[in-house]
Design an enzyme around this catalytic site. Structure first.
Site, PDB file in Angstrom:
ATOM      1  N   SER A   1       0.736  -1.106  -0.244  1.00 27.38           N
ATOM      2  CA  SER A   1       0.038  -0.191  -0.068  1.00 27.38           C
ATOM      3  C   SER A   1       0.870   1.175   0.116  1.00 27.38           C
ATOM      4  CB  SER A   1      -0.957  -0.256   1.281  1.00 27.38           C
ATOM      5  OG  SER A   1      -1.568   1.125   1.340  1.00 27.38           O
TER       6      SER A   1
ATOM      7  N   LYS B   1      -1.324  -0.904  -4.125  1.00 30.22           N
ATOM      8  CA  LYS B   1      -2.594  -0.176  -3.884  1.00 30.22           C
ATOM      9  C   LYS B   1      -2.168   1.256  -3.664  1.00 30.22           C
ATOM     10  CE  LYS B   1      -5.002   0.078   0.498  1.00 30.22           C
ATOM     11  NZ  LYS B   1      -5.818  -0.616   1.806  1.00 30.22           N
TER      12      LYS B   1
ATOM     13  N   LYS C   1      -3.210   5.199  -2.196  1.00 28.05           N
ATOM     14  CA  LYS C   1      -4.218   6.158  -1.573  1.00 28.05           C
ATOM     15  C   LYS C   1      -4.427   7.235  -2.507  1.00 28.05           C
ATOM     16  CE  LYS C   1      -3.823   3.795   2.285  1.00 28.05           C
ATOM     17  NZ  LYS C   1      -5.250   3.361   2.983  1.00 28.05           N
TER      18      LYS C   1
ATOM     19  N   ASP D   1      -7.615   3.184  -2.715  1.00 25.49           N
ATOM     20  CA  ASP D   1      -8.002   3.464  -1.483  1.00 25.49           C
ATOM     21  C   ASP D   1      -8.547   4.901  -1.255  1.00 25.49           C
ATOM     22  OD1 ASP D   1      -9.039   2.977   1.293  1.00 25.49           O
ATOM     23  OD2 ASP D   1      -7.369   2.321   1.937  1.00 25.49           O
TER      24      ASP D   1
ATOM     25  N   GLU E   1     -11.500   0.985  -3.061  1.00 26.18           N
ATOM     26  CA  GLU E   1     -11.681   0.639  -1.493  1.00 26.18           C
ATOM     27  C   GLU E   1     -12.451   1.986  -0.978  1.00 26.18           C
ATOM     28  OE1 GLU E   1      -8.117  -0.819   0.079  1.00 26.18           O
ATOM     29  OE2 GLU E   1      -9.108  -1.096   2.228  1.00 26.18           O
TER      30      GLU E   1
ATOM     31  N   ASP F   1     -14.034  -1.415   3.422  1.00 28.21           N
ATOM     32  CA  ASP F   1     -13.205  -1.453   4.623  1.00 28.21           C
ATOM     33  C   ASP F   1     -13.978  -1.048   5.774  1.00 28.21           C
ATOM     34  OD1 ASP F   1     -10.974  -1.618   6.299  1.00 28.21           O
ATOM     35  OD2 ASP F   1     -10.031  -0.089   5.182  1.00 28.21           O
TER      36      ASP F   1
ATOM     37  N   LYS G   1     -10.103  -6.778   7.899  1.00 28.61           N
ATOM     38  CA  LYS G   1      -9.148  -6.484   8.872  1.00 28.61           C
ATOM     39  C   LYS G   1      -9.466  -7.121  10.279  1.00 28.61           C
ATOM     40  CE  LYS G   1      -7.434  -2.122   7.026  1.00 28.61           C
ATOM     41  NZ  LYS G   1      -7.639  -0.640   6.946  1.00 28.61           N
TER      42      LYS G   1
ATOM     43  N   GLY H   1      -4.188  -4.304   6.220  1.00 25.69           N
ATOM     44  CA  GLY H   1      -3.297  -4.290   7.114  1.00 25.69           C
ATOM     45  C   GLY H   1      -3.299  -2.891   7.863  1.00 25.69           C
TER      46      GLY H   1
HETATM   47  O1  NPG Z   1       0.538  -2.257   4.840  1.00 27.57           O
HETATM   48  O2  NPG Z   1      -0.142  -2.359   6.927  1.00 27.57           O
HETATM   49  C1  NPG Z   1      -0.227  -1.678   5.729  1.00 27.57           C
HETATM   50  C2  NPG Z   1      -0.975  -0.596   5.512  1.00 27.57           C
HETATM   51  C3  NPG Z   1      -1.869  -0.823   4.726  1.00 27.57           C
HETATM   52  O3  NPG Z   1      -3.188   1.049   3.532  1.00 27.57           O
HETATM   53  C4  NPG Z   1      -2.871   0.392   4.515  1.00 27.57           C
HETATM   54  N1  NPG Z   1      -3.720   0.532   5.902  1.00 27.57           N
HETATM   55  O4  NPG Z   1      -6.822   2.538   5.153  1.00 27.57           O
HETATM   56  O5  NPG Z   1      -6.260   0.416   5.021  1.00 27.57           O
HETATM   57  C5  NPG Z   1      -5.865   1.544   5.378  1.00 27.57           C
HETATM   58  C6  NPG Z   1      -4.375   1.702   5.915  1.00 27.57           C
HETATM   59  C7  NPG Z   1      -4.505   2.107   7.388  1.00 27.57           C
HETATM   60  C8  NPG Z   1      -3.324   2.213   7.946  1.00 27.57           C
HETATM   61  C9  NPG Z   1      -5.432   2.407   8.180  1.00 27.57           C
HETATM   62  C10 NPG Z   1      -3.147   2.538   9.252  1.00 27.57           C
HETATM   63  C11 NPG Z   1      -5.248   2.811   9.353  1.00 27.57           C
HETATM   64  C12 NPG Z   1      -4.174   2.792   9.900  1.00 27.57           C
END
Ligand code: NPG
Length: 375
Positions: A135, A161, A163, A188, A213, A238, A262, A290
């Protein structure tokens, strides 16, 4: 076995690279590690609540309170032979899934260790490696983003992915798509848009994305169903899915065609597996999200992603992508086929290193069962 002691460890670790989403930028990630002690064994769980109520309404502070004042007292001194026994002891708490998940998952690790089986096997997993992606957060410029994507592809990540947020979407995604026409790519939005932005998603719809997402409000299902009806690209939910009930409601009204599971967001491994099973019955693929976990939370994610309907790559990157030094060993590494190998040791298959834990620790709580207390 009788739960003799539960400890909470509030830690903070500095990220290798700051991570920016539509709701903010993180350079240091706090979390709570929960340890459950019984029969000479220690089970570990990670609470993924953040520093502030940005991703969800839970924070390290609310999770600490709910764990200390409601969840830990309910299990201390009690006998458990399965994770279901621990869940049955929990008081009927509304919300706070991340707090509940941390304690429940520590019991899964404890019980798997006591039975001498890897957590993945105890959950019913079917794989010895899980497909993963990376991500990529919002960067200061398009050039910086392209460089970062290029570096991750060179490391071996087979799915990316991105953002997105208003002002950092179609142009950026198009540039990545033009540079890597065949790259499995998804986006996302972390709930940054409204239905008025449907034209943005119709443009993204032509860019060959695996999924889009959480485009709309973090609790919405209805408007996602309206948007999904206008798009060929699957919407993946999500934030909106915080329990098996939300998953059922979302599928009922076709609010999405994919779900990101998650384990913290949905309240633990039991609920996560229930959502997996429901989606499998309905032919809806899932993948493991994640939350920048340490190796403790990452090991639980890897185990979960071994279930058969986790057919899309997870946000479970190699440990080196997150922290210079994790609190647990061994690190997860990326295989050449963009997978991560599933530990074969009993339980989570990672060991928390006491010196690293105390170096990262900001706050510590120890609760022991009274030995003379009649149970
Ligand atoms: O690789 O753990 C990872 C991060 C993946 O993008 C990711 N997480 O919105 O899904 C999400 C985001 C996130 C990270 C959300 C930290 C909240 C806290």
């Amino acid at each position: 076995m009788r739960i003799e002691r539960v400890e909470l460890h509030h830690i903070a670790l500095e990220l290798v690279h700051p991570f920016e989403t539509s709701f903010g930028r993180e350079t240091v990630r706090p979390c709570i590690l929960v340890s459950v002690h019984a029969d000479g064994l220690v089970g570990w769980g990670e609470c993924v609540a953040g520093a502030g109520p940005w991703f969800s309404c839970e924070t390290v502070g609310t999770a600490w309170h709910v764990l200390r004042d409601f969840l830990i007292p309910a299990v201390l001194g009690q006998e458990v032979i399965s994770p279901a026994d621990a869940v049955a002891l929990f008081p009927p708490i509304r919300g706070h899934p991340m707090a509940r998940a941390a304690l429940e998952n520590a019991v899964w690790d404890l019980v798997a260790q006591a039975r001498g089986v890897p957590l993945a096997r105890m959950l019913g997993g079917v794989r010895d490696r899980v497909p993963v992606g990376v991500s990529v957060g919002i960067e200061s410029s398009l050039e910086a983003l392209l460089e970062r994507v290029e570096a991750y592809i060179a490391e071996g990540y087979g799915r990316v992915k991105l953002k997105i947020k208003p002002g950092w979407d179609v142009e950026v995604v198009r540039a990545v798509r033009e540079r890597w026409p065949d790259l499995p790519l998804q986006v996302d939005a972390n709930a940054a848009y409204t239905l008025d932005d449907a034209p943005v998603f119709r443009e993204l719809d032509s860019l060959g994305l695996l999924l889009i997402e959480q485009p709309l409000h973090h609790e919405d299902l209805v408007e996602h169903a309206r948007l999904q009806a206008q798009l060929r690209t699957p919407i993946c939910l999500d934030e909106s899915i915080r329990s098996p009930e939300h998953a059922r409601w979302a599928l009922e009204i076709e609010a999405c065609r994919v779900i990101n599971i998650k384990v913290g967001r949905v309240g633990g491994l039991t609920a996560a597996r229930r959502i997996h099973d429901l989606c499998a019955e309905r032919g809806v693929p899932v993948w493991c999200g994640g939350m920048l976990e340490t190796n403790v939370g990452r090991a639980a994610n890897v185990a979960l992603a071994t279930l058969p309907n986790f057919t899309l790559p997870g946000d479970i990157s190699a440990s080196a992508r997150y922290y210079r030094q994790d609190v647990a060993e061994p690190n997860f590494v990326l295989n050449e086929d963009s997978t991560i190998s599933v530990p074969t040791e009993p339980g989570l298959g990672v060991r928390v290193i006491p010196e690293r834990l105390s170096a990262a620790r900001l706050r510590h709580l120890v609760r022991s069962a009274r030995r003379d207390f009649p149970v």
